[in-house]
Scaffold this motif. Structure first.
Motif, mmCIF file in Angstrom:
data_model
loop_
_atom_site.group_PDB
_atom_site.id
_atom_site.type_symbol
_atom_site.label_atom_id
_atom_site.label_comp_id
_atom_site.label_asym_id
_atom_site.label_seq_id
_atom_site.Cartn_x
_atom_site.Cartn_y
_atom_site.Cartn_z
ATOM 1 N N ALA A 174 38.087 33.017 39.392
ATOM 2 C CA ALA A 174 38.657 33.578 40.618
ATOM 3 C C ALA A 174 39.244 32.471 41.492
ATOM 4 C CB ALA A 174 37.602 34.373 41.383
ATOM 5 N N MET A 175 38.522 31.378 41.645
ATOM 6 C CA MET A 175 39.027 30.263 42.448
ATOM 7 C C MET A 175 40.323 29.720 41.855
ATOM 8 S SD MET A 175 35.479 28.297 43.414
ATOM 9 C CE MET A 175 36.350 26.836 43.954
ATOM 10 N N SER A 176 40.349 29.541 40.564
ATOM 11 C CA SER A 176 41.526 29.011 39.889
ATOM 12 C C SER A 176 42.690 30.003 39.950
ATOM 13 C CB SER A 176 41.173 28.691 38.436
ATOM 14 O OG SER A 176 42.318 28.305 37.721
ATOM 15 N N HIS A 177 42.429 31.252 39.624
ATOM 16 C CA HIS A 177 43.470 32.282 39.577
ATOM 17 C C HIS A 177 44.105 32.493 40.947
ATOM 18 C CE1 HIS A 177 45.364 35.674 37.470
ATOM 19 N NE2 HIS A 177 45.259 36.327 38.617
ATOM 20 N N TRP A 178 43.282 32.497 41.987
ATOM 21 C CA TRP A 178 43.772 32.751 43.328
ATOM 22 C C TRP A 178 44.115 31.470 44.082
ATOM 23 C CZ3 TRP A 178 39.265 36.629 44.373
ATOM 24 C CH2 TRP A 178 39.568 37.875 43.788
ATOM 25 N N GLY A 179 43.866 30.308 43.488
ATOM 26 C CA GLY A 179 44.188 29.044 44.141
ATOM 27 C C GLY A 179 43.361 28.791 45.385
ATOM 28 N N LEU A 180 42.080 29.119 45.324
ATOM 29 C CA LEU A 180 41.206 28.965 46.483
ATOM 30 C C LEU A 180 40.237 27.804 46.287
ATOM 31 C CD1 LEU A 180 40.366 32.724 47.133
ATOM 32 C CD2 LEU A 180 41.931 31.267 48.430
ATOM 33 N N ASP A 230 44.675 42.377 40.391
ATOM 34 C CA ASP A 230 44.691 43.564 41.243
ATOM 35 C C ASP A 230 44.382 43.259 42.706
ATOM 36 O OD1 ASP A 230 45.435 45.248 39.196
ATOM 37 O OD2 ASP A 230 43.402 45.930 38.760
ATOM 38 N N ILE A 231 44.080 42.004 43.003
ATOM 39 C CA ILE A 231 43.892 41.590 44.395
ATOM 40 C C ILE A 231 45.033 40.617 44.698
ATOM 41 C CG2 ILE A 231 42.324 40.582 46.106
ATOM 42 C CD1 ILE A 231 41.226 43.125 44.740
ATOM 43 N N GLU A 262 39.471 50.664 45.144
ATOM 44 C CA GLU A 262 39.001 50.678 43.752
ATOM 45 C C GLU A 262 39.159 49.303 43.101
ATOM 46 O OE1 GLU A 262 39.735 54.799 44.980
ATOM 47 O OE2 GLU A 262 40.997 53.028 45.069
ATOM 48 N N ALA A 263 40.282 48.635 43.359
ATOM 49 C CA ALA A 263 40.494 47.292 42.787
ATOM 50 C C ALA A 263 39.464 46.309 43.334
ATOM 51 C CB ALA A 263 41.915 46.814 43.087
ATOM 52 N N MET A 311 41.504 49.934 29.859
ATOM 53 C CA MET A 311 41.053 49.614 31.198
ATOM 54 C C MET A 311 41.895 50.418 32.192
ATOM 55 S SD MET A 311 38.766 47.574 32.756
ATOM 56 C CE MET A 311 38.209 46.813 31.256
ATOM 57 N N ARG A 312 41.230 51.034 33.158
ATOM 58 C CA ARG A 312 41.934 51.826 34.161
ATOM 59 C C ARG A 312 42.834 50.944 35.020
ATOM 60 N NH1 ARG A 312 38.240 56.518 34.363
ATOM 61 N NH2 ARG A 312 36.575 55.673 33.099
ATOM 62 N N ASN A 313 43.880 51.549 35.534
ATOM 63 C CA ASN A 313 44.767 50.855 36.459
ATOM 64 C C ASN A 313 44.494 51.345 37.870
ATOM 65 O OD1 ASN A 313 46.304 49.306 34.561
ATOM 66 N ND2 ASN A 313 47.311 51.189 33.951
#
Length: 152
Positions: A121-127, A86-87, A10-11, A1-3
């Motif tokens: 996404a909600m869980s990972h970012w705590g939103l 990456d965000i 890009e991210a 996977m690209r970085n």
């Protein structure tokens, strides 16, 4: 996977690509939602970057596909978490999740892959949903369960 650099166009584009492909195909109505909701302007990405990143993402996914699933995109929680890392900016996380919601709701049908992406996404970012959507989210109230006498 690209970085890609954290919070880079890009991210951001890769998360948008993930949302566009989460149901297994690029749907016209989902692509149109990018313009309808002015997502290019809101996220400060351009169509050329998104197009390039979609192609790169698909190529990367085909590179990591394992037999017997060669040719099928298979995303797991670990990979999605890696992409979500990456965000980093909390403000950008809210904007990206809001864009993801606009995309996955474009066809009026939330499939399991899309629901998983939103949930992770909600869980990972705590939103919380009410912080990123224009839809009023009301608190649920318990409803008493009434069991008919024939079953009680």
């Amino acid at each position: 996977m690209r970085n890609y650099a954290v919070d880079s166009p890009e991210a951001i584009s890769r998360i948008i690509a993930l949302a566009l492909l989460a149901d297994g195909a690029l749907d016209h109505c989902e692509l149109m939602s990018l313009e309808k909701h002015a997502l290019f302007e809101k996220l400060r990405i351009d169509p050329e970057t998104l197009d390039r990143v979609i192609h790169e993402f698909c190529n990367d996914m085909l590179q990591v596909a394992r037999p017997p699933n060669v040719g099928q995109i298979e995303l797991d929680r670990e990979l999605i978490d890696h992409l979500l890392d990456d965000i980093g900016s909390p403000e950008l996380q809210q904007q990206v999740l809001s864009a993801v919601l606009d995309i996955v709701n474009a066809d009026g049908c939330l499939n399991p892959g899309e629901a998983l992406l939103v949930s992770l996404a909600m869980s990972h970012w705590g939103l919380e949903l009410q912080r990123v959507t224009r839809i009023e989210v009301r608190k649920a109230h318990p409803v008493p369960l009434v069991i008919p006498q024939q079953f009680g």
